[in-house]
Design a protein around this motif. Structure first.
Motif, short mmCIF file in Angstrom:
data_model
loop_
_atom_site.label_atom_id
_atom_site.label_comp_id
_atom_site.label_asym_id
_atom_site.label_seq_id
_atom_site.Cartn_x
_atom_site.Cartn_y
_atom_site.Cartn_z
N MET A 174 0.82 -1.20 0.00
CA MET A 174 0.00 0.00 0.00
C MET A 174 0.87 1.26 0.00
O MET A 174 0.58 2.22 -0.73
CB MET A 174 -0.94 0.02 1.21
CG MET A 174 -1.89 1.18 1.21
SD MET A 174 -2.68 1.49 2.78
CE MET A 174 -1.31 2.03 3.77
N VAL A 175 1.94 1.27 0.81
CA VAL A 175 2.83 2.42 0.84
C VAL A 175 3.49 2.63 -0.52
O VAL A 175 3.56 3.76 -1.02
CB VAL A 175 3.89 2.24 1.96
CG1 VAL A 175 4.99 3.28 1.84
CG2 VAL A 175 3.23 2.32 3.32
N TYR A 176 3.93 1.54 -1.15
CA TYR A 176 4.53 1.64 -2.47
C TYR A 176 3.52 2.19 -3.48
O TYR A 176 3.84 3.06 -4.29
CB TYR A 176 5.04 0.27 -2.92
CG TYR A 176 5.49 0.24 -4.36
CD1 TYR A 176 6.70 0.78 -4.73
CD2 TYR A 176 4.67 -0.33 -5.34
CE1 TYR A 176 7.11 0.77 -6.06
CE2 TYR A 176 5.07 -0.35 -6.67
CZ TYR A 176 6.28 0.20 -7.02
OH TYR A 176 6.66 0.19 -8.32
N TRP A 177 2.29 1.69 -3.44
CA TRP A 177 1.26 2.13 -4.37
C TRP A 177 0.94 3.61 -4.18
O TRP A 177 0.78 4.35 -5.15
CB TRP A 177 0.01 1.28 -4.19
CG TRP A 177 -1.03 1.56 -5.21
CD1 TRP A 177 -2.19 2.24 -5.02
CD2 TRP A 177 -1.01 1.18 -6.58
NE1 TRP A 177 -2.91 2.30 -6.19
CE2 TRP A 177 -2.21 1.66 -7.17
CE3 TRP A 177 -0.11 0.48 -7.37
CZ2 TRP A 177 -2.49 1.46 -8.51
CZ3 TRP A 177 -0.41 0.29 -8.70
CH2 TRP A 177 -1.58 0.77 -9.25
N MET A 178 0.87 4.06 -2.92
CA MET A 178 0.60 5.47 -2.67
C MET A 178 1.75 6.35 -3.16
O MET A 178 1.52 7.45 -3.70
CB MET A 178 0.38 5.71 -1.17
CG MET A 178 -0.91 5.11 -0.64
SD MET A 178 -2.33 5.86 -1.41
CE MET A 178 -3.17 4.43 -2.00
N LYS A 179 2.98 5.89 -3.01
CA LYS A 179 4.13 6.66 -3.52
C LYS A 179 4.10 6.75 -5.04
O LYS A 179 4.41 7.79 -5.62
CB LYS A 179 5.43 6.04 -3.04
CG LYS A 179 5.70 6.28 -1.56
CD LYS A 179 6.90 5.53 -1.07
CE LYS A 179 8.17 6.06 -1.66
NZ LYS A 179 9.37 5.40 -1.11
N GLU A 180 3.72 5.66 -5.70
CA GLU A 180 3.61 5.68 -7.16
C GLU A 180 2.49 6.61 -7.61
O GLU A 180 2.65 7.36 -8.58
CB GLU A 180 3.36 4.27 -7.70
CG GLU A 180 4.56 3.34 -7.60
CD GLU A 180 5.72 3.79 -8.47
OE1 GLU A 180 5.48 4.10 -9.66
OE2 GLU A 180 6.84 3.82 -7.97
N LEU A 181 1.36 6.58 -6.92
CA LEU A 181 0.27 7.50 -7.27
C LEU A 181 0.69 8.95 -7.08
O LEU A 181 0.34 9.82 -7.88
CB LEU A 181 -0.97 7.19 -6.42
CG LEU A 181 -1.75 5.94 -6.79
CD1 LEU A 181 -2.87 5.73 -5.79
CD2 LEU A 181 -2.29 6.04 -8.19
N LYS A 182 1.43 9.22 -6.01
CA LYS A 182 1.92 10.59 -5.75
C LYS A 182 2.87 11.03 -6.86
O LYS A 182 2.82 12.16 -7.32
CB LYS A 182 2.61 10.61 -4.39
CG LYS A 182 3.23 11.92 -4.03
CD LYS A 182 2.19 12.88 -3.50
CE LYS A 182 2.88 14.07 -2.92
NZ LYS A 182 2.51 15.29 -3.58
N LYS A 183 3.72 10.10 -7.30
CA LYS A 183 4.68 10.42 -8.36
C LYS A 183 3.95 10.77 -9.66
O LYS A 183 4.28 11.76 -10.31
CB LYS A 183 5.62 9.24 -8.59
CG LYS A 183 6.69 9.50 -9.62
CD LYS A 183 7.74 8.40 -9.65
CE LYS A 183 7.15 7.07 -10.02
NZ LYS A 183 8.17 6.03 -10.23
#
Length: 75
Positions: A49-58
């Motif tokens: 989930m943390v990885y996915w949120m970072k990708e969405l932010k990027k």
């Protein structure tokens, strides 16, 4: 043919499910240790989930998403 299906039953009941039987017996003594598989999956899910949120932010920071009202044909 009947022996073949009994062999499959024996494989699953006595061999492949043996670790789960051990976890079930361990639950009565140490709850936290018996739920290690669940804890591992929760940790993996948290990091995913943390990885996915970072990708969405990027992608959000790069303005790559079409945010117009008519971006989809059905709108």
């Amino acid at each position: 043919m009947r022996d073949f299906f009994y062999a499959i039953e024996d494989l699953f009941v006595n061999v492949l499910f043996a670790p789960f039987d051990a976890l079930r017996a361990l639950e009565l003594e140490k709850w936290f240790l018996a739920n290690t598989v669940s804890w591992i999956f929760m940790i993996i899910g948290f990091f995913a989930m943390v990885y996915w949120m970072k990708e969405l932010k990027k992608f959000d920071d790069n303005d790559e998403e079409d945010k117009s009202i008519s971006s989809h044909s059905f709108l």
